[in-house]
Design an enzyme around this catalytic site. Structure first.
Site, PDB file in Angstrom:
ATOM      1  CB  CYS A  30     -16.454  -3.670   1.249  1.00 12.40           C
ATOM      2  SG  CYS A  30     -15.942  -3.509  -0.651  1.00 12.40           S
TER       3      CYS A  30
ATOM      4  CD  GLU B  63     -18.668   0.545   2.372  1.00  7.70           C
ATOM      5  OE1 GLU B  63     -17.687  -0.411   2.314  1.00  7.70           O
ATOM      6  OE2 GLU B  63     -18.486   1.375   1.242  1.00  7.70           O
TER       7      GLU B  63
ATOM      8  CG  ASN C 234     -10.588  -2.126   3.721  1.00  6.38           C
ATOM      9  OD1 ASN C 234     -10.427  -1.463   4.840  1.00  6.38           O
ATOM     10  ND2 ASN C 234      -9.769  -2.019   2.460  1.00  6.38           N
TER      11      ASN C 234
ATOM     12  CD  GLU D  84      -7.129  -4.848   0.602  1.00  5.41           C
ATOM     13  OE1 GLU D  84      -6.143  -5.013   0.473  1.00  5.41           O
ATOM     14  OE2 GLU D  84      -7.692  -3.836   0.208  1.00  5.41           O
ATOM     15  CG  ASN D  85      -7.769 -14.145   1.455  1.00  8.27           C
ATOM     16  OD1 ASN D  85      -7.058 -14.590   0.755  1.00  8.27           O
ATOM     17  ND2 ASN D  85      -8.375 -14.511   2.733  1.00  8.27           N
ATOM     18  CB  ALA D  86      -2.719 -13.918  -0.267  1.00  9.61           C
TER      19      ALA D  86
ATOM     20  CB  CYS E 294     -18.142  -1.418  -4.542  1.00 13.95           C
ATOM     21  SG  CYS E 294     -18.712  -2.907  -3.220  1.00 13.95           S
TER      22      CYS E 294
HETATM   23  N1  THU Z   1     -13.488  -0.735  -0.245  1.00 11.70           N
HETATM   24  C1  THU Z   1     -14.308  -0.826   0.871  1.00 11.70           C
HETATM   25  O1  THU Z   1     -13.990  -1.289   1.769  1.00 11.70           O
HETATM   26  N2  THU Z   1     -15.361  -0.189   0.812  1.00 11.70           N
HETATM   27  C2  THU Z   1     -15.690   0.679  -0.581  1.00 11.70           C
HETATM   28  O2  THU Z   1     -16.691   1.239  -0.416  1.00 11.70           O
HETATM   29  C3  THU Z   1     -15.006   0.664  -1.668  1.00 11.70           C
HETATM   30  C4  THU Z   1     -13.824  -0.422  -1.588  1.00 11.70           C
HETATM   31  C5  THU Z   1     -12.132  -1.698   0.075  1.00 11.70           C
HETATM   32  C6  THU Z   1     -12.238  -2.900  -0.820  1.00 11.70           C
HETATM   33  C7  THU Z   1     -10.541  -3.131  -0.955  1.00 11.70           C
HETATM   34  O3  THU Z   1     -10.130  -3.817   0.294  1.00 11.70           O
HETATM   35  C8  THU Z   1      -9.952  -1.767  -1.161  1.00 11.70           C
HETATM   36  O4  THU Z   1     -11.012  -0.967  -0.499  1.00 11.70           O
HETATM   37  C9  THU Z   1      -9.763  -1.455  -2.487  1.00 11.70           C
HETATM   38  O5  THU Z   1     -10.494  -1.593  -3.318  1.00 11.70           O
END
Ligand code: THU
Length: 163
Positions: free
Chosen positions: A73, A75, A62, A64-66, A111
């Site tokens: 994600c 996946e 995963n 993320e970003n500000a 998700c």
């Molecule tokens: N996230 C994933 O990378 N995969 C999932 O299946 C569920 C959620 C990440 C997104 C975000 O960076 C963090 O988990 C919290 O939601």
């Protein structure tokens, strides 16, 4: 006449010792990938691994970003990264792992947006991709197909034919 339609999804519940060698490598790769997650906001580290037909494993984490919605994600970074760089490769297995930034692995499922993308790449290669997800109490769920996570999913087959 209205009648019920019962769907069945077959999921095997395993221990790590019951994985095949290729599955075990894919499983370990997803867990190791969590070390490379970029998750400074959620502190939830997710790794995804794709077992390819030549035995190599492609990883995603995963990111993320500000500006929160701009993140992605694990996946999808795995699937998009592979499709962008080695589109000719066939995927023969997938695994996902997750843990808090400092903590042990936990159960996780993908998700909804990831499920849609997972179904797309499976449909693209016209071959089911088995999936390993971490279940409760250290168990492992083995799904026969990525699209088992998305019943009644929308695919290219639902688009009107061209011409
Ligand atoms: N996230 C994933 O990378 N995969 C999932 O299946 C569920 C959620 C990440 C997104 C975000 O960076 C963090 O988990 C919290 O939601």
């Amino acid at each position: 006449m209205a009648h019920p339609l019962h769907l069945t999804i077959n999921v095997e519940v395993l221990t790590a010792a019951e994985l095949t060698p290729a599955e075990a490598a894919t499983w370990q790769a997803a867990r190791a990938a969590t070390d490379h997650a970029y998750a400074p906001y959620s502190h939830f580290h997710v790794g995804a691994s794709l077992l390819l037909d030549d035995g190599t494993i492609f990883r995603g984490t995963n990111q993320e970003n500000a500006a929160f919605p701009s993140g992605l994600c694990a996946e999808r970074t795995a699937l998009f990264g592979l499709a962008a760089s080695q589109p000719e490769r066939r995927i023969v297995g997938m695994a996902v792992a997750a843990r808090p930034a400092s903590g042990d692995f936990v159960a996780v499922t993908s998700c909804g947006a990831c499920r849609q993308v997972m179904a797309e790449y499976e449909h693209r290669q016209q071959q089911a991709i088995p999936l390993l997800l971490p279940g409760p109490n250290g168990s492992i769920y083995r799904f026969r197909s990525l699209s088992d996570l998305l019943p009644f999913g929308f695919t290219a087959d639902d688009l009107p034919q061209k011409g």
